[in-house]
Design a protein around this motif. Structure first.
Motif, short mmCIF file in Angstrom:
data_model
loop_
_atom_site.label_atom_id
_atom_site.label_comp_id
_atom_site.label_asym_id
_atom_site.label_seq_id
_atom_site.Cartn_x
_atom_site.Cartn_y
_atom_site.Cartn_z
N ASN A 262 0.82 -1.21 0.00
CA ASN A 262 0.00 0.00 0.00
C ASN A 262 0.86 1.26 0.00
O ASN A 262 0.50 2.26 -0.62
CB ASN A 262 -0.97 0.00 1.17
CG ASN A 262 -2.19 -0.85 0.89
OD1 ASN A 262 -2.37 -1.38 -0.20
ND2 ASN A 262 -3.03 -1.01 1.89
N MET A 263 2.00 1.22 0.68
CA MET A 263 2.89 2.39 0.65
C MET A 263 3.38 2.65 -0.77
O MET A 263 3.49 3.79 -1.19
CB MET A 263 4.09 2.20 1.59
CG MET A 263 3.79 2.51 3.03
SD MET A 263 3.01 4.10 3.36
CE MET A 263 4.05 5.25 2.51
N VAL B 91 5.65 10.47 -5.64
CA VAL B 91 6.84 10.66 -4.81
C VAL B 91 7.53 9.31 -4.65
O VAL B 91 6.93 8.26 -4.88
CB VAL B 91 6.49 11.22 -3.40
CG1 VAL B 91 5.92 12.61 -3.50
CG2 VAL B 91 5.57 10.30 -2.64
N SER B 92 8.79 9.35 -4.25
CA SER B 92 9.48 8.10 -3.96
C SER B 92 9.13 7.67 -2.53
O SER B 92 8.66 8.48 -1.73
CB SER B 92 10.99 8.26 -4.10
OG SER B 92 11.50 9.00 -3.02
N LEU B 93 9.40 6.44 -2.22
CA LEU B 93 9.17 5.96 -0.85
C LEU B 93 10.04 6.73 0.14
O LEU B 93 9.67 6.88 1.30
CB LEU B 93 9.43 4.46 -0.75
CG LEU B 93 8.39 3.58 -1.42
CD1 LEU B 93 8.86 2.12 -1.39
CD2 LEU B 93 7.05 3.70 -0.73
N ASP B 94 11.17 7.24 -0.32
CA ASP B 94 12.05 8.01 0.54
C ASP B 94 11.37 9.26 1.09
O ASP B 94 11.71 9.73 2.17
CB ASP B 94 13.33 8.42 -0.18
CG ASP B 94 14.26 7.25 -0.41
OD1 ASP B 94 14.19 6.26 0.36
OD2 ASP B 94 15.05 7.30 -1.37
N TYR B 95 10.42 9.80 0.36
CA TYR B 95 9.67 10.99 0.82
C TYR B 95 9.06 10.72 2.20
O TYR B 95 9.05 11.60 3.06
CB TYR B 95 8.57 11.35 -0.17
CG TYR B 95 7.63 12.40 0.34
CD1 TYR B 95 7.96 13.74 0.28
CD2 TYR B 95 6.39 12.05 0.88
CE1 TYR B 95 7.10 14.72 0.75
CE2 TYR B 95 5.52 13.03 1.35
CZ TYR B 95 5.88 14.36 1.28
OH TYR B 95 5.02 15.32 1.76
N PHE B 96 8.59 9.50 2.43
CA PHE B 96 7.94 9.18 3.68
C PHE B 96 8.94 8.89 4.80
O PHE B 96 8.56 8.83 5.95
CB PHE B 96 6.99 8.00 3.49
CG PHE B 96 5.89 8.32 2.52
CD1 PHE B 96 4.88 9.21 2.87
CD2 PHE B 96 5.86 7.75 1.27
CE1 PHE B 96 3.88 9.53 1.97
CE2 PHE B 96 4.86 8.06 0.37
CZ PHE B 96 3.87 8.95 0.71
N ARG B 97 10.20 8.72 4.46
CA ARG B 97 11.24 8.47 5.45
C ARG B 97 11.88 9.75 5.95
O ARG B 97 12.44 9.78 7.02
CB ARG B 97 12.34 7.58 4.85
CG ARG B 97 11.87 6.20 4.54
CD ARG B 97 12.97 5.42 3.88
NE ARG B 97 14.21 5.57 4.60
CZ ARG B 97 14.94 4.57 5.06
NH1 ARG B 97 14.55 3.34 4.83
NH2 ARG B 97 16.05 4.77 5.71
N GLU B 98 11.79 10.80 5.16
CA GLU B 98 12.43 12.07 5.52
C GLU B 98 11.79 12.66 6.78
O GLU B 98 10.60 12.52 7.00
CB GLU B 98 12.29 13.08 4.38
CG GLU B 98 12.99 12.66 3.11
CD GLU B 98 12.65 13.57 1.94
OE1 GLU B 98 11.87 14.52 2.10
OE2 GLU B 98 13.17 13.28 0.85
N GLU B 99 12.61 13.34 7.55
CA GLU B 99 12.10 14.03 8.73
C GLU B 99 11.30 15.26 8.28
O GLU B 99 11.65 15.90 7.29
CB GLU B 99 13.24 14.48 9.64
CG GLU B 99 14.00 13.34 10.25
CD GLU B 99 13.16 12.50 11.21
OE1 GLU B 99 12.34 13.08 11.94
OE2 GLU B 99 13.31 11.27 11.21
#
Length: 63
Positions: free
Chosen positions: A44-45, A54-62
């Motif tokens: 789902n992510m 967006v890339s999945l990294d977008y959700f990892r960023e602070e």
């Protein structure tokens, strides 16, 4: 919080959560589970990231 990032990005693109659920092919109720603290599956992510362009990294960023 993950939900806040999803909501922020959707708002920036002018996409309602209902519309995002249709684009990502995820039930609308599932997004409200995420809002209430449930964690999305990896599958789902990926769908959400693709729908929001967006890339999945977008959700990892602070924030």
């Amino acid at each position: 919080m993950l939900w806040e990032k999803i909501k922020k990005r959707a708002d920036e693109q002018g996409i309602s959560i209902y519309k995002l659920s249709k684009i990502a092919d995820i039930p609308n109720a599932t997004f409200y589970n995420y809002r209430n603290g449930s964690d999305p599956s990896f599958k789902n992510m990926c769908k959400i990231a693709d729908a929001l362009d967006v890339s999945l990294d977008y959700f990892r960023e602070e924030s």
